[in-house]
Design a protein around this motif. Structure first.
Motif, short mmCIF file in Angstrom:
data_model
loop_
_atom_site.label_atom_id
_atom_site.label_comp_id
_atom_site.label_asym_id
_atom_site.label_seq_id
_atom_site.Cartn_x
_atom_site.Cartn_y
_atom_site.Cartn_z
N ALA A 77 -53.95 43.02 -58.18
CA ALA A 77 -54.80 42.62 -57.04
C ALA A 77 -56.28 42.83 -57.38
O ALA A 77 -57.13 42.00 -57.05
CB ALA A 77 -54.43 43.43 -55.81
N ASP A 81 -59.19 39.96 -57.64
CA ASP A 81 -60.41 40.13 -56.86
C ASP A 81 -61.65 39.93 -57.73
O ASP A 81 -62.58 39.21 -57.39
CB ASP A 81 -60.43 41.58 -56.33
CG ASP A 81 -60.60 41.62 -54.83
OD1 ASP A 81 -60.42 40.57 -54.21
OD2 ASP A 81 -60.91 42.69 -54.30
N ALA A 279 -53.92 40.55 -48.73
CA ALA A 279 -54.76 39.34 -48.77
C ALA A 279 -55.43 39.11 -47.41
O ALA A 279 -56.61 38.76 -47.33
CB ALA A 279 -53.92 38.12 -49.16
#
Length: 597
Positions: A77, A81, A279
């Motif tokens: 993640a 990002d 998200a």
């Protein structure tokens, strides 16, 4: 320190690239020192506070040096990002993770020299076939993000990080840049050793996060207390809870109590739901996520306005790391910890389950945390001293500096309470002890003959009000410990207190002022309708491009637009945070909204 001297020409070039790609006029803090070392091909460990722009120290050189910068990062993640932000600024970036379907294209682009940045996880980086793949093109830099994971003294130790050294040694001439926000002295020297970085390669940028307001108070009703924080902070927030069950429970209750979107996050959720909740949080401007500490390392969300702990963290390092997720954009943010005496009792029980060799080290960490919770002085000063700094005595931006609590000498009352624990057999909870000490007319007290003890009824009036905070303070410092059946027993320095060899000073909590902090942390402090219109446009563009709003522009950049009202692309391009790629992609749309106002 090595680095900046003699490299001024490259630094001037770096400033031009900084302006063109990222839209910033100059470096912040120690960024220039780190970038200068990287450009001079010197290996470096940079310890920089969260929000100080660590990723810029490798993203910027990646655009300037020959070869690809290989970034080792712990979570998918987090990589995705950073990937979004890098691409939004015009960098050629890619990730090689188990979640990427385009891995063939990524590998071809790397071999062709078509990537500035390649993000990988340590598990992949430590494999031999990955090493072979890397040798098919030129590497300009190894960047190791969240480098405290390499140290077993770090609070997020990941064994795979220990396997990175052989990979980097295979490309011995490629410089290494290790980055972390949280490392005490012991962890720092371990990182240098594990990653083969010379001792003079350490750049310590300080740990202070002046925009975060710290507050710690006793937990009496976590749902009500956190709902109050949410009422004062309309922006995104993170709430840390100690267990998965608590996460689910608190998320449901906060959602009902506030009507705000609140979602849970923990390792027990199925992966799709976990990813969807994360998200949703990353792209939201008002959502609160309730999570176990598994959450957050993978979050590069700059506009988190508060972090609340519904129980004590594992250590001061963990607290610093977790609260550091607030206010990365530099705007005011707050960190609130709610604690109960039982938190320390449970933590002490868990200490007993650790291997003997680690118990002393972990006990010292717990004592340091108890000191932070129990202090009547400046919280920030304690945090910064823990990391080896020498801060001023007061910061002016924590609960104790803003409304100093009273401190009272409770040694005599403590001796009475500890005597009562001892004389009742070290097996009763606080409620029963309180009845004995205050001489309550209670059947259970009489049945056990506790009304005939010398400690029966020896505490009255004002002194009785001290018993509860005193009990909590003694449990925090370990002089009272929980038995397995929930009673209280003597521990730690209890005997010294009873003998009169140790004093007990406790904090008398001040009355809390409601609504404090509300005015200055709103994103639009002057209530400018143009700012709201610019935010609305940002929201639409974010949905269209399927990126979080902050990837387009931070609130601070929108505030500058509202304040200076640029009338041309050239004027807009002069604002902080507006790089060439973003100017080209979004400039006309924002100018149109500004003209309408």
């Amino acid at each position: 320190m090595g680095g900046a001297n003699g490299h001024d020409g490259r630094l001037d070039e770096a400033r031009e690239t900084l302006r063109r790609l990222f839209g910033f006029d100059d470096f912040r803090g120690r960024q220039a020192d780190v970038v200068a070392r990287v450009l001079a091909r010197q290996s470096t460990l940079a310890v920089m506070p969260t929000g100080a722009g660590k990723s810029l120290t490798y993203q910027l050189p990646a655009a300037m040096i020959d070869g690809t910068c290989v970034v080792i990062s712990p979570l998918i993640a987090l990589m995705h990002d950073q990937l979004r932000s890098a691409r939004a600024n015009g960098l050629r970036a890619a990730t090689l993770t188990s979640a990427d379907a385009d891995w063939r294209e990524t590998m071809d682009a790397y071999r062709a020299g078509g990537l500035d940045l390649l993000y990988v996880a340590p598990e992949r980086a430590s494999q031999l076939q990955f090493r072979d793949f890397l040798s098919s093109a030129r590497i300009g830099l190894f960047a190791i993000d969240e480098a405290h994971c390499v140290s077993e003294w770090g609070h997020d130790f990941r064994p795979d990080y220990r396997q990175l050294r052989p990979l980097m040694d295979a490309f011995g001439d490629v410089p290494r840049l290790a980055l972390t926000a949280t490392a005490d002295e012991r962890t720092r020297s371990d990182i240098l050793q594990q990653l083969g970085i010379p001792e003079d390669g350490l750049i310590l940028a300080g740990f202070d996060r002046p925009n975060i307001r710290y507050a710690i108070r006793h937990r009496d009703n976590a749902t009500r207390q956190i709902a109050q924080i949410m009422a004062e902070e309309p922006g995104p927030g993170i709430v840390y809870a100690p267990t998965r069950k608590k996460v689910e429970d608190l998320a449901a209750k906060l959602s009902d109590a506030t009507g705000r979107p609140v979602l849970p996050y923990h390792a027990g959720l199925d992966p799709e739901r976990r990813a969807a909740n994360q998200a949703a949080f990353v792209s939201s401007e008002d959502m609160v996520i309730v999570a176990t500490i598994a959450f957050g390392m993978g979050i590069d969300k700059p506009d988190v306005r508060f972090v609340a702990h519904a129980g004590i963290p594992k250590s001061i390092e963990a607290y610093y790391q977790e609260t550091g997720r607030a206010g990365r954009d530099g705007d005011p943010a707050r960190a609130e910890m709610l604690w109960g005496a039982g938190d320390f009792a449970q933590a002490r029980q868990r200490l007993g389950e650790l291997p003997e060799a680690r118990q002393g080290e972990e006990r010292a960490r717990l004592e340091a945390l108890a000191g932070l919770v129990e202090t009547a002085g400046c919280r920030r000063a304690i945090l910064l001293r823990h990391f080896g700094e020498d801060p001023p005595r007061e910061c002016g931006n924590c609960d104790n500096c803003l409304s100093p609590p009273g401190v009272t000498d409770a040694t005599e009352t403590a001796r009475k309470l500890l005597s009562a624990v001892y004389r009742t057999g070290q097996s009763f909870g606080f409620g029963h002890l309180q009845k004995v000490l205050t001489g309550a007319d209670d059947e259970r007290v009489r049945q056990r003959g506790h009304d005939r003890l010398s400690v029966f009824g020896i505490v009255g009036g004002e002194e009785a009000r001290l018993l509860q905070p005193l009990s909590r303070a003694l449990q925090a410092r370990g002089a009272l410990v929980s038995t397995e059946h929930g009673g209280l027993a003597l521990g730690g320095e209890a005997r010294d207190i009873l003998k009169g060899d140790a004093a007990v000073m406790i904090v008398v909590p001040p009355k809390r002022e409601r609504g404090r902090g509300q005015r200055d942390s709103a994103p639009n402090p002057v209530g400018d309708p143009l700012f709201d219109a610019l935010r609305e446009l940002r929201r639409e563009l974010a949905q269209e491009g399927q990126v979080p709003p902050y990837v387009i522009f931070h609130d601070a950049t929108l505030r500058e637009m509202a304040r200076f009202r640029p009338s041309s692309l050239a004027e807009l391009g002069n604002l902080s945070g507006v790089g060439a790629k973003k100017l080209e992609a979004y400039g006309d749309a924002f100018l149109t909204v500004i003209r309408q106002h």
